[in-house]
Each structure stands twice: as structure tokens, then as C-alpha cells.
Enzyme design. Sequence first.
Site, mmCIF file in Angstrom:
data_model
loop_
_atom_site.group_PDB
_atom_site.id
_atom_site.type_symbol
_atom_site.label_atom_id
_atom_site.label_comp_id
_atom_site.label_asym_id
_atom_site.label_seq_id
_atom_site.Cartn_x
_atom_site.Cartn_y
_atom_site.Cartn_z
ATOM 1 N N THR A 1 47.656 39.625 41.779
ATOM 2 C CA THR A 1 47.362 39.851 43.184
ATOM 3 C C THR A 1 47.128 41.313 43.516
ATOM 4 O O THR A 1 46.182 41.673 44.182
ATOM 5 C CB THR A 1 48.510 39.315 44.061
ATOM 6 N N HIS B 1 38.688 47.285 45.631
ATOM 7 C CA HIS B 1 39.536 46.545 44.697
ATOM 8 C C HIS B 1 39.494 45.046 44.996
ATOM 9 O O HIS B 1 39.625 44.632 46.148
ATOM 10 C CB HIS B 1 40.972 47.059 44.772
ATOM 11 N N PRO B 2 39.317 44.225 43.964
ATOM 12 C CA PRO B 2 39.096 42.788 44.183
ATOM 13 C C PRO B 2 40.360 41.942 44.262
ATOM 14 O O PRO B 2 40.293 40.725 44.118
ATOM 15 C CB PRO B 2 38.272 42.404 42.947
ATOM 16 N N CYS B 3 41.511 42.564 44.528
ATOM 17 C CA CYS B 3 42.768 41.811 44.448
ATOM 18 C C CYS B 3 42.839 40.658 45.438
ATOM 19 O O CYS B 3 43.553 39.684 45.197
ATOM 20 C CB CYS B 3 43.956 42.749 44.636
ATOM 21 N N LYS B 4 42.121 40.742 46.564
ATOM 22 C CA LYS B 4 42.193 39.692 47.574
ATOM 23 C C LYS B 4 40.931 38.832 47.629
ATOM 24 O O LYS B 4 40.862 37.888 48.409
ATOM 25 C CB LYS B 4 42.422 40.317 48.960
#
Length: 366
Positions: free
Chosen positions: A20, A285-288
Amino acid sequence: MEAHKGKQDIFIVQVLITPTFVELNHIYPPIRLLSPPSISSNPSIKFDKTQAPPTLFIYIASYNTPDYQTTLHKSTMLHVRAAASSLREYLTPVSNTSTFRTTGEITPDEFVKAGDYLVEKFPTWSWASASKSKVRDFLPPDKQVLVTRHVPSHVRASTVSGPVTLGEEEDGWTSFGVANTKDADGDDTEEIAEIADSDFEELDDDDDDAAEAPATATDHRTYNLYIAYSTSYRVPKMFLSGYSPEGSPLTPEDMFEDIIPEYRDKTVTIERPTFQDNITMVAIHPCKHANVMRVLMERVEAKGDKDITRGVAKLGVADADDGEGEEEWEEVENSAMRVDQYLVTFLKFIASVTPGIEHDYTMSAL
């Protein structure tokens, strides 16, 4: 190190890499791990592959710290986060199992299908190859990254009516976008639903206001936008490379001005892209991303909405079939969004993060 005087303590900064987000924690009290003479003979970074999820331990020297605390400069934190992101990208194996419907993640093959669709429908986007040393063998050699060039930006994100919120509720996109200590499957999911429920009408109103604001020559910037595939998060990842009116590369700090403040402070990194050598870019950032995409798809199905791009003016694309100058976008043929239409919705999502970048340019800008 010779320039420092006095007592030296070694602190451990734990970088916990999860599916995540990347969480940075200082561990107190300090642990005297190494004496100064032995520091140079020991690795500064250790990676424990037995941990699940992977954990990095980075040793940071701190001098004269009676309260046993150390503060890392913001730029240092960004570089630590970028290094952790790059390492996670390198270590994560490629998955070819499709979970598009249930998780919002896509496989490399699905990324290529979605890219082909984007390029066909919106010709300002095109496929590009990677630098020789950066070629990823799970993607076709000529389809390593998607790119659109010379996208103008005349106003900064902070001037577009303040923080961008996308729903009628008090909590909107900006609070969701921050990668903080919230439970990834708790409050954030509810906020994502608010984003997905909205038709981005407020964003469009903000864009109209911004268009009326006078812009000087010094305000004008251009961007090259890149969409790469993230193996660690199994979603697309956006990279930005900006240029001044004179054509000089913008600094990361300059480019941060074109990303909404609440997002840039926590989930933007400065890193070398996965597809090009000898350049540093700003990455969102691609965390979500997977959670956002999953909820957006659920909302499309629930509403039976055939127009997945309704109400969006700024996506960095120009429809080859659009002869009327209207914002008419590709419609979903069925109530469920197809995987090849994934990137159209992804760009709708990214547009809310960079409201000052004028993606509605025409082919004449190329």
C-alpha cells in the site's frame, strides 16, 4: 565525516515496503551499532529478504543529539522513498494473473492492450521504446512506455481555486491522496468512493476559472508525460518531465508546483524512470492507484454509465474522430468497463492531481 565534532550515534531508519505505501519510522532510542572507524567497512543499506513484506534498514549517522532524535531533511526523505520504491520495483516478480475486476490491478499484457487502445483513440499519445539498459523483457521492445509531449501548463496547481476536491463532501480527493498511517482498507476506501461518485464537475469549474486567469510568459511551461508499468503495484505509473519557457528542464521543486499540494507532500517521488537513462523525473507514486481504479470501475457498473470520461477536459489526449470541438469521449459499450479502456479512466484520475497542466491541447502543439 571528519568535519563533524563530538559524539556520534547511529540511528536506524526502518523503511517498511508494503503493497500500500512506504512507511518511514525512526526507531528510538538510538542503537550504537557501529563505532566510527568501522562505518566505512560496513554496508550502509541492508535488505532482509526473509521479511514479509520486505524491509530496508538504512543506517544514518547523527551527531550531538542529546534528545536522541534526528530530523531528516524533506529532500532526504524523498530520496529515501524513491530508493525504496526503485528497490521494490526491482524485487517484485511480474504477475500474469488477471485480477482486473477484483483488485483494479492489471498485468503487463493488459497494460499493452490498454495502451494500444489509448494510442488508437487518442493519437497525441504514442508508444516508445526504452533505453537499451532499461528494456523490460515482459513488455514488447517498442511498447515499453506511453508518452505525450509538449503539454502546456500556464497556471500552478495552487492557483486553481486552492486544493482540488472532487465531491460535494468535505473530504475529497486531496485527503485521500496522502499516503499516511490510515488503514488502507478503511477510511481511505470511503474517500475513494466519494471521488468515484463525483462527475468531476468541480474540477471542470476550476479549469474554467483558471483559463480566465491572466498568465504571463514566465508562467508558461510544457510537460512530457510518461505512463510506465509498475511491477510492484501492478498498475500504471505516471512520470512528469517539465520545461521552462526557454526549454530548460524544470527542477523537481518547480514541477511540484504543478501537483496539488496535499498530494505532492506525501506521495510524489523524485527518481530515475524505469525506461530512460541519465535523467531524473517526478513520479506520482502508484500506491493508491489500484484502489481508485477498482472503485471507479464499480461505480461505472453500478450506474450503468456508458460514458466513462464524462466531464473531464484535461487528459492529455486529442480524439482523432472529434470534429466538432466538443469534449466527446469514447463511450463504454457495455455497463462494465473493459480492460482496454483502463488508461482512459486512469488519466481521468491523474487529471485531478495536476489541474494546472492543460491536457486539452491539439495536435498542432506537437
